[in-house]
Design an enzyme around this catalytic site. Structure first.
Site, mmCIF file in Angstrom:
data_model
loop_
_atom_site.group_PDB
_atom_site.id
_atom_site.type_symbol
_atom_site.label_atom_id
_atom_site.label_comp_id
_atom_site.label_asym_id
_atom_site.label_seq_id
_atom_site.Cartn_x
_atom_site.Cartn_y
_atom_site.Cartn_z
ATOM 1 N N ASN A 20 49.653 26.874 49.104
ATOM 2 C CA ASN A 20 48.416 26.230 48.695
ATOM 3 C C ASN A 20 48.082 24.977 49.489
ATOM 4 O OD1 ASN A 20 49.825 27.300 45.844
ATOM 5 N ND2 ASN A 20 47.794 28.069 46.338
ATOM 6 N N ILE A 27 44.619 20.745 50.232
ATOM 7 C CA ILE A 27 45.296 21.300 49.063
ATOM 8 C C ILE A 27 44.313 22.166 48.293
ATOM 9 C CG2 ILE A 27 46.544 20.756 46.946
ATOM 10 C CD1 ILE A 27 47.015 17.947 48.199
ATOM 11 N N CYS A 28 44.751 23.364 47.936
ATOM 12 C CA CYS A 28 43.927 24.268 47.147
ATOM 13 C C CYS A 28 44.306 24.103 45.676
ATOM 14 C CB CYS A 28 44.147 25.716 47.581
ATOM 15 S SG CYS A 28 43.133 26.880 46.671
ATOM 16 N N VAL A 29 43.531 23.284 44.970
ATOM 17 C CA VAL A 29 43.763 23.084 43.546
ATOM 18 C C VAL A 29 42.397 22.851 42.886
ATOM 19 C CG1 VAL A 29 44.239 20.607 43.769
ATOM 20 C CG2 VAL A 29 45.156 21.844 41.841
ATOM 21 N N SER A 60 46.020 32.410 45.699
ATOM 22 C CA SER A 60 44.901 31.569 46.120
ATOM 23 C C SER A 60 45.362 30.658 47.257
ATOM 24 C CB SER A 60 44.421 30.734 44.921
ATOM 25 O OG SER A 60 43.476 29.798 45.316
#
Length: 88
Positions: A20, A27-29, A60
């Site tokens: 992620n 950052i994928c959040v 993701s």
């Protein structure tokens, strides 16, 4: 009414091998994207990132290689993550 607080931009400056986290450190959040609210505290944002580091969400991923490896061969993923930690 005042202007809404801008969404924080959080990136890693040190390279990290994680599903992620992109090579650029993004950052994928969801907390930093679609679920962002000005009511969220820095403590909350950091807790969400900490949880993501502990429990990745490879479905993701921003780092497709790390995400695929995480799901297919955790041992190889962990080896590469340790190597990246040693190098950087």
């Amino acid at each position: 009414m005042g202007a809404a607080a801008p969404r924080p931009q959080v990136t890693f400056r040190t390279r990290i091998y994680h599903p992620n986290v992109s090579a650029a450190g993004d950052i994928c959040v969801n907390t930093l994207k679609k679920d962002w609210s000005p009511d969220l505290t820095l403590k909350h944002v950091l807790q969400v990132i900490r949880c993501l580091l502990i429990v990745p969400f490879p479905e993701s991923s921003l780092n497709d290689e790390a995400g695929k490896l995480f799901m297919e061969s955790y041992e190889e993923f962990a080896r590469r993550a340790r190597l990246m930690t040693q190098v950087h």
